[in-house]
Design an enzyme around this catalytic site. Sequence first.
Site, PDB file in Angstrom:
ATOM      1  N   GLU A 251      67.045  55.421  76.264  1.00  0.00           N
ATOM      2  CA  GLU A 251      68.222  56.249  76.605  1.00  0.00           C
ATOM      3  C   GLU A 251      68.239  56.669  78.073  1.00  0.00           C
ATOM      4  O   GLU A 251      69.294  56.935  78.630  1.00  0.00           O
ATOM      5  CB  GLU A 251      68.303  57.481  75.693  1.00  0.00           C
ATOM      6  CG  GLU A 251      67.265  58.582  75.905  1.00  0.00           C
ATOM      7  CD  GLU A 251      65.963  58.370  75.144  1.00  0.00           C
ATOM      8  OE1 GLU A 251      65.661  57.214  74.782  1.00  0.00           O
ATOM      9  OE2 GLU A 251      65.232  59.365  74.923  1.00  0.00           O
TER      10      GLU A 251
ATOM     11  N   HIS B 142      61.597  55.251  75.832  1.00  0.00           N
ATOM     12  CA  HIS B 142      62.894  55.947  75.770  1.00  0.00           C
ATOM     13  C   HIS B 142      63.985  55.130  76.475  1.00  0.00           C
ATOM     14  O   HIS B 142      64.255  55.360  77.654  1.00  0.00           O
ATOM     15  CB  HIS B 142      62.794  57.311  76.459  1.00  0.00           C
ATOM     16  CG  HIS B 142      61.981  58.304  75.698  1.00  0.00           C
ATOM     17  ND1 HIS B 142      62.534  59.167  74.784  1.00  0.00           N
ATOM     18  CD2 HIS B 142      60.650  58.567  75.715  1.00  0.00           C
ATOM     19  CE1 HIS B 142      61.582  59.926  74.263  1.00  0.00           C
ATOM     20  NE2 HIS B 142      60.430  59.585  74.813  1.00  0.00           N
TER      21      HIS B 142
ATOM     22  N   CYS C 140      60.622  56.762  70.231  1.00  0.00           N
ATOM     23  CA  CYS C 140      59.374  57.489  70.465  1.00  0.00           C
ATOM     24  C   CYS C 140      58.825  58.056  69.159  1.00  0.00           C
ATOM     25  O   CYS C 140      58.337  57.301  68.337  1.00  0.00           O
ATOM     26  CB  CYS C 140      59.561  58.538  71.544  1.00  0.00           C
ATOM     27  SG  CYS C 140      58.018  58.859  72.416  1.00  0.00           S
TER      28      CYS C 140
HETATM   29  N1  GLN Z   1      54.872  63.484  69.819  1.00  0.00           N
HETATM   30  C1  GLN Z   1      54.828  62.072  70.022  1.00  0.00           C
HETATM   31  C2  GLN Z   1      53.767  61.698  71.035  1.00  0.00           C
HETATM   32  O1  GLN Z   1      53.411  62.485  71.888  1.00  0.00           O
HETATM   33  C3  GLN Z   1      56.172  61.520  70.435  1.00  0.00           C
HETATM   34  C4  GLN Z   1      56.667  62.043  71.728  1.00  0.00           C
HETATM   35  C5  GLN Z   1      58.133  61.782  71.950  1.00  0.00           C
HETATM   36  O2  GLN Z   1      58.873  61.535  70.999  1.00  0.00           O
HETATM   37  N2  GLN Z   1      58.592  61.894  73.173  1.00  0.00           N
HETATM   38  O3  GLN Z   1      53.289  60.592  71.003  1.00  0.00           O
END
Ligand code: GLN
Length: 545
Positions: A510, A508, A382
């Site tokens: 995970e 994600h 992310c």
């Molecule tokens: N802050 C980033 C976004 O909103 C990544 C978010 C995250 O890592 N969950 O795109």
Amino acid sequence: MTRYIFVTGGVVSSLGKGITTAAIAVMLEKRGLKVSIQKLDPYINVDPGTMSPFEHGEVYVTEDGYEADLDLGHYERFSQAPIGRHSNATTGSIYSEVIRKEREGGFLGQTVQVIPHITDAIQDAIMRGAPKGTDVAIIEIGGTAGDIESLPFLEAIRQFGLKQPKNHAMYVHLTLLPYLNASGEMKTKPTQQSVGKLREIGIQPDVLVCRCERPMTQSMRQKISLFCNVRPEDVIQEQDVKTTIYEVPLDLVREGLDRALVEHLALPDNTRINMSDWEDLRERWANPKGEIEIAVVGKYIELHDAYKSIYEALMHGGAAHQYKVRFRKIAAEVCADGDVAKILSGVHGLLIPGGFGERGLEGKIRALRWARENELPAFGICFGMQAMVLEYARNVAGIPGAHTTEADPDCADPVIHLLDSQEDVTNKGGTMRLGAYACRLVEGTRCAEIYGRDLIFERHRHRWEYNNAYRKKLEQAGLRCAGIHEKGNLVEVVEISDHPFYIGAQYHPEFKSKPLAPHPLFAAFLQAALAHQAAPTNTAAELQS
Ligand code: GLN
């Protein structure tokens, strides 16, 4: 007809109620039963999505895009139960529902009160939590018996149990038997008092699960039984595990929890359940071939729970190769102006987890540059993926002003930017790109090879995205786009194909890794880390010697 198990906690928080609840699901599923699991949280937030990881650990995301308590992650990792937005209700969600109904005139003429209106709404949520065909619904109540804010929930589960036929509802209470060093003994008084609190409001636990550091003696069991009005055989010990939380289902079956549940719910009891897959898992975790060290460079490093699913998935990945994973937890800011070579010296892989806001971003970028240049396996998730893209854009693709508009809204080159659909969003709760999206992997990429298929579904929680305006330039420079969400033409995963492992996922992974089914990306990352351990590359090797 669905049977219900209510799991409450006493004495202190952080007793591992979520894991005990998940372990109960495992043993029931081993009997061929269809199980659902739900968490009722007494806090006023409508969901945990807006809470800082420092407050509440990670925000877990379900397939259907609900921002959930991290206990739902335990439920999914341990069991097959269908987990989604129906699997959680909070004081906030219950009250908003009741207040909305009141404003619509749904209670015309009545005074709206905690009992019966709030307690009824909680019971409706419990019903919704168990999809059709559920044999046993397990409901964990957050908080600790005696808290003011849990009272409506305890009252609701008392009423709910009363409405069920005989043997169709039971109460399991998790407590702590603290060991006092000074007197060299374990104490039962806190357990007695916490059961007393439950009995005051009319709940008599059927089973007590007692967390303890040392084994519980027979005489303690008798004493707890006598004072708490629970049969001695239903006082179950849950001693601290030796190597992994994934031993808990095995331990609890051995201690007789499975038998106790079957008896209290009058479930058909034909066989001893077969836990051989969990036993194999325990063997593998207990006898690793070696250890491997992964650096996690993030913003909330002090708190293990802030990246709970990441650490779990890394351990699953290690266990896939029968290796134990050690973590070197590094605060991202330290990498911003520290000696990165030294900070990362000797690690076998680098993982950059998700995150929000500017703090720590430059440190992550420096750590990634070092990993890329020194062939250290690196995995970005992310915000970590976004940092990978920025690093590559600035240092390889010749876009020095590359930035994310999250950190600098007026930057020269918004390589990571907000989608139009996010521009006008003002409400913070539940408005990110959330939940599972399809991603088509690009033929011939490492990612396609690792997953072994071309269409995957992975979970998202972010607002910012890879900016397609820079795609050509980045791809030409060697940062390959390895997977696309075709409907929105969104780049979901990037890689450097000729690096030992350099993959950044906008999603994600995970959240979909399980101990019995490690996520392919984590298993492949750990495999690359093992290869790196066997033959460390240049700088890292020099530093080690
Ligand atoms: N802050 C980033 C976004 O909103 C990544 C978010 C995250 O890592 N969950 O795109």
